[in-house]
Enzyme design. Structure first.
Site, PDB file in Angstrom:
ATOM      1  N   SER A  59       8.172  -9.994  37.789  1.00 32.33           N
ATOM      2  CA  SER A  59       7.687  -8.795  38.476  1.00 32.33           C
ATOM      3  C   SER A  59       6.456  -8.196  37.803  1.00 32.33           C
ATOM      4  O   SER A  59       5.533  -7.734  38.481  1.00 32.33           O
ATOM      5  CB  SER A  59       8.805  -7.750  38.552  1.00 32.33           C
ATOM      6  OG  SER A  59       9.861  -8.210  39.362  1.00 32.33           O
ATOM      7  N   ARG A 149      20.180 -13.498  32.135  1.00 35.36           N
ATOM      8  CA  ARG A 149      19.653 -12.948  33.388  1.00 35.36           C
ATOM      9  C   ARG A 149      18.477 -13.776  33.886  1.00 35.36           C
ATOM     10  O   ARG A 149      18.397 -14.109  35.062  1.00 35.36           O
ATOM     11  CB  ARG A 149      19.228 -11.500  33.164  1.00 35.36           C
ATOM     12  CG  ARG A 149      18.695 -10.815  34.385  1.00 35.36           C
ATOM     13  CD  ARG A 149      18.719  -9.330  34.153  1.00 35.36           C
ATOM     14  NE  ARG A 149      17.979  -8.617  35.175  1.00 35.36           N
ATOM     15  CZ  ARG A 149      18.233  -7.365  35.509  1.00 35.36           C
ATOM     16  NH1 ARG A 149      19.210  -6.718  34.914  1.00 35.36           N
ATOM     17  NH2 ARG A 149      17.516  -6.760  36.432  1.00 35.36           N
ATOM     18  N   ASP A 150      17.565 -14.097  32.992  1.00 34.00           N
ATOM     19  CA  ASP A 150      16.471 -15.006  33.321  1.00 34.00           C
ATOM     20  C   ASP A 150      16.819 -16.435  32.928  1.00 34.00           C
ATOM     21  O   ASP A 150      15.979 -17.334  33.036  1.00 34.00           O
ATOM     22  CB  ASP A 150      15.186 -14.565  32.612  1.00 34.00           C
ATOM     23  CG  ASP A 150      14.740 -13.180  33.050  1.00 34.00           C
ATOM     24  OD1 ASP A 150      14.821 -12.904  34.262  1.00 34.00           O
ATOM     25  OD2 ASP A 150      14.326 -12.380  32.198  1.00 34.00           O
ATOM     26  N   ARG A 181      21.048  -8.034  26.317  1.00 39.98           N
ATOM     27  CA  ARG A 181      19.883  -7.292  26.799  1.00 39.98           C
ATOM     28  C   ARG A 181      20.279  -6.036  27.580  1.00 39.98           C
ATOM     29  O   ARG A 181      19.485  -5.102  27.694  1.00 39.98           O
ATOM     30  CB  ARG A 181      18.992  -8.187  27.658  1.00 39.98           C
ATOM     31  CG  ARG A 181      19.679  -8.781  28.868  1.00 39.98           C
ATOM     32  CD  ARG A 181      18.753  -9.702  29.661  1.00 39.98           C
ATOM     33  NE  ARG A 181      17.788  -8.935  30.424  1.00 39.98           N
ATOM     34  CZ  ARG A 181      16.761  -9.481  31.066  1.00 39.98           C
ATOM     35  NH1 ARG A 181      16.564 -10.800  31.018  1.00 39.98           N
ATOM     36  NH2 ARG A 181      15.923  -8.744  31.771  1.00 39.98           N
ATOM     37  N   ASP A 256       8.150  -3.257  29.523  1.00 41.28           N
ATOM     38  CA  ASP A 256       9.019  -2.244  30.119  1.00 41.28           C
ATOM     39  C   ASP A 256      10.398  -2.170  29.491  1.00 41.28           C
ATOM     40  O   ASP A 256      10.956  -1.085  29.315  1.00 41.28           O
ATOM     41  CB  ASP A 256       9.108  -2.423  31.638  1.00 41.28           C
ATOM     42  CG  ASP A 256       9.578  -3.798  32.069  1.00 41.28           C
ATOM     43  OD1 ASP A 256       9.511  -4.735  31.252  1.00 41.28           O
ATOM     44  OD2 ASP A 256      10.005  -3.948  33.238  1.00 41.28           O
ATOM     45  N   LYS A 331      11.689  -0.365  39.744  1.00 44.25           N
ATOM     46  CA  LYS A 331      10.409  -1.031  40.006  1.00 44.25           C
ATOM     47  C   LYS A 331       9.232  -0.061  40.015  1.00 44.25           C
ATOM     48  O   LYS A 331       8.125  -0.447  40.403  1.00 44.25           O
ATOM     49  CB  LYS A 331      10.481  -1.764  41.351  1.00 44.25           C
ATOM     50  CG  LYS A 331      11.520  -2.876  41.398  1.00 44.25           C
ATOM     51  CD  LYS A 331      11.175  -4.030  40.458  1.00 44.25           C
ATOM     52  CE  LYS A 331      12.232  -5.127  40.524  1.00 44.25           C
ATOM     53  NZ  LYS A 331      11.897  -6.287  39.652  1.00 44.25           N
ATOM     54  N   HIS A 402      19.768 -10.894  40.326  1.00 44.19           N
ATOM     55  CA  HIS A 402      19.986 -11.090  38.889  1.00 44.19           C
ATOM     56  C   HIS A 402      21.462 -11.036  38.502  1.00 44.19           C
ATOM     57  O   HIS A 402      21.827 -11.477  37.412  1.00 44.19           O
ATOM     58  CB  HIS A 402      19.214 -10.039  38.091  1.00 44.19           C
ATOM     59  CG  HIS A 402      17.778 -10.367  37.873  1.00 44.19           C
ATOM     60  ND1 HIS A 402      17.359 -11.567  37.343  1.00 44.19           N
ATOM     61  CD2 HIS A 402      16.644  -9.646  38.115  1.00 44.19           C
ATOM     62  CE1 HIS A 402      16.041 -11.569  37.255  1.00 44.19           C
ATOM     63  NE2 HIS A 402      15.583 -10.425  37.725  1.00 44.19           N
ATOM     64  N   HIS A 440       7.775 -12.689  43.636  1.00 44.50           N
ATOM     65  CA  HIS A 440       8.406 -13.926  43.173  1.00 44.50           C
ATOM     66  C   HIS A 440       9.719 -14.073  43.910  1.00 44.50           C
ATOM     67  O   HIS A 440      10.177 -13.145  44.585  1.00 44.50           O
ATOM     68  CB  HIS A 440       8.663 -13.897  41.656  1.00 44.50           C
ATOM     69  CG  HIS A 440       9.482 -12.724  41.223  1.00 44.50           C
ATOM     70  ND1 HIS A 440      10.849 -12.633  41.449  1.00 44.50           N
ATOM     71  CD2 HIS A 440       9.146 -11.557  40.608  1.00 44.50           C
ATOM     72  CE1 HIS A 440      11.301 -11.485  40.987  1.00 44.50           C
ATOM     73  NE2 HIS A 440      10.291 -10.804  40.474  1.00 44.50           N
ATOM     74  N   HIS A 456      14.611 -15.908  38.157  1.00 42.18           N
ATOM     75  CA  HIS A 456      13.638 -16.035  39.228  1.00 42.18           C
ATOM     76  C   HIS A 456      13.507 -17.500  39.633  1.00 42.18           C
ATOM     77  O   HIS A 456      14.024 -18.390  38.948  1.00 42.18           O
ATOM     78  CB  HIS A 456      12.285 -15.488  38.777  1.00 42.18           C
ATOM     79  CG  HIS A 456      12.322 -14.038  38.418  1.00 42.18           C
ATOM     80  ND1 HIS A 456      11.387 -13.432  37.616  1.00 42.18           N
ATOM     81  CD2 HIS A 456      13.205 -13.060  38.751  1.00 42.18           C
ATOM     82  CE1 HIS A 456      11.675 -12.152  37.478  1.00 42.18           C
ATOM     83  NE2 HIS A 456      12.781 -11.905  38.148  1.00 42.18           N
TER      84      HIS A 456
END
Length: 508
Positions: A59, A149-150, A181, A256, A331, A402, A440, A456
């Site tokens: 993102s 998560r990723d 995380r 972030d 976001k 996610h 994405h 993603h």
């Protein structure tokens, strides 16, 4: 209103049957618009967004590329290049931290997300920093944040085993704490979560979990029913606590989700700071950040941002166009800070509206999130000041994707589809040329029940052009990428794109 960019975060277009929530969802509104308007697809990963080949988009990078209208070499790539050239240890900020602990006899505390997800960090960068400490002859300790998560929800065991092997190889860099995380990288002002990770790093009172080794921290967590993202902060036997004379290098390159923990460790408390009564007393140590997490932080930065000029927001402001940015809190930074090329301050004529995301542990519990309120905000604006240009983000497909919950992801996609049915007609009626796209993919691949996919995707994303009733429906060309979106908006506004925007209009 003249133009509107609607970003369906995480809405990719898959070509497989691996629990694709976008394909499985009932989306009559989107399907109608894709049929009625001009339809195309865009690439969102790798070199097309300034990342290394084979690296999925995210993102932050997606919105930065959209706003810049060009490929911006990302911090990830710059760090990789520095490691490959042998320049990382000589970086001014990193060598300064090494010098500090060499002088004091302290420990270099390296912290960051330990995975190969490449969205917020890369474990190879942490390995390289341990090697820097070993080469300088100073002690290092690692505070590992697990992903899930990723990456695979249970990949942490292997990542931590790799990290322990690096420590064994170099004789330093033992893992001192492990935190999921969910705690170490919260970005929604859940300070009690961040404080738990801080406590594990500083070995403050109240840390609930302890383990003999880093791998044990995650296997113990799995036995409690918590996957990598949710590993409760755990101290590791023999690990070093952050103390006077030490230094910190925070290896995450995405800002972030690194800000809150940095605030606690660097004791950065602005006058209006509200941390729910959380109190900390960290040792006064240098805290080096891999990139600039916040322009107000007085921290050495290893790889300062090369902020793009003449972004979409800057060009609109220069032409006296008013612009509205709307997103829910998850976001909000993406449609403001990142879309503006890393600029914190709004441009002249730019209004920002944030809608609070739901206060739930994970968004599979509320797949609609705050999408209806996001739409309501725009409808109210159309009835009021009616800005010239809108940029809006619906977070649902990404944030619910996610979680890996297929049924919830379907609900999330359908929730966004319902909102499009309220939003787009109002935009067109107001005279706006609407564009639907994504930064994405995510909800387009949830893996299998036995092996959920929470990261993603590399799939292309849609680009749908929906002019008002009085407008022509020009075709969308092939071969598009995120860098082409800003030039397209400028095209419909009759504004020449700046020469630094190397993207081109998608409308034929």
């Amino acid at each position: 209103m003249q133009a509107a960019l609607v970003i369906l975060d995480g809405w990719g277009l898959g070509d497989h049957d691996r629990r694709d929530a976008v394909r499985a969802a009932d989306t009559p509104t989107f399907d109608e618009y894709a049929e009625r308007g001009a339809f195309g697809t865009l690439t969102t990963s790798g070199r097309d967004v300034g990342l290394p080949d084979g690296q999925m988009g995210n993102s932050e990078v997606g919105h930065l590329t959209i706003g810049a209208g060009r490929v911006v070499k990302q911090a990830y790539t710059r760090i990789e290049d520095a490691i490959a050239a042998g320049d990382l240890c000589g970086n001014d900020a990193i060598s300064g931290a090494l010098d500090h602990v060499a002088d004091t006899g302290g420990t270099l505390h390296v912290m960051g997300l330990v995975s190969d997800g490449g969205v917020h960090a890369d474990q190879q960068h942490i390995h390289a920093l341990v090697e820097c400490a070993a080469g300088r002859g100073v002690e290092a300790a690692v505070h590992a944040f697990t992903d899930g998560r990723d990456t695979s929800p249970t990949g942490g065991e292997d990542y931590l085993a790799d990290l322990e092997a690096v420590a064994d190889e170099h004789g330093t860099g033992d893992v001192a704490s492990v935190s999921g995380r969910y705690y170490a990288m919260d970005r929604d002002q859940n300070w009690a979560r961040t404080k738990r990770a801080y406590d594990a790093i500083t070995r403050s009172d109240g840390v609930a979990h302890h383990a003999a080794a880093a791998v044990d921290a995650v296997t113990d967590s799995y036995e409690r029913g918590d996957t990598d993202e949710f590993v409760e902060p755990t101290t590791i036997e023999g690990g070093a606590a952050l103390s006077d004379g030490d230094a910190v290098v925070f290896a995450n390159f995405r800002a972030d989700r690194a800000r809150q923990l940095t605030r606690l460790l660097a004791d950065i408390h602005p006058a209006d700071w509200d941390a729910d009564g959380i109190e900390t007393n960290p040792p006064a140590v240098p805290v080096v950040t891999m990139t600039e997490y916040d322009e107000t932080f007085d921290c050495p930065v290893a790889f300062p941002a090369a902020e793009p000029t003449d972004t979409l927001g800057a060009v609109l402001a220069a032409h006296d166009h008013t612009q509205l940015r709307v997103a829910e809190s998850e976001k909000y930074a993406h449609v403001t800070y990142f879309l503006n090329g890393g600029r914190e301050v709004a441009f002249d004529g730019e209004t920002r509206t944030i809608v609070d995301s739901p206060d739930v542990p994970t968004y599979d519990e509320q797949p609609a999130m705050s999408a209806p309120a996001v739409t309501d905000t725009v409808l109210d604006a159309l009835a009021g000041d009616d800005p010239d240009v809108l940029v809006l983000n619906y977070a649902n497909p990404d944030m619910v994707g996610h979680t890996g919950d297929f049924d919830a992801a379907i609900e999330a996609v359908e929730a966004v589809d319902r909102e499009l049915g309220r939003l787009v007609p109002a935009l067109n009626d107001a005279g706006a040329h609407a564009f639907l796209t994504a930064d994405h993919g995510n909800a387009d691949d949830l893996g299998t029940p036995a092996d959920p996919h929470t990261a993603h995707t590399f799939n292309p994303v849609p680009f749908v052009s929906l002019p008002p009733a009085s407008g022509d429906t020009a075709a969308v060309r092939d071969g598009g990428a995120l860098r082409d979106i800003a030039p397209t908006l400028l095209d419909v506004l009759g504004i020449d794109r700046p020469t630094v925007m190397t993207g081109a209009s998608l409308l034929e």
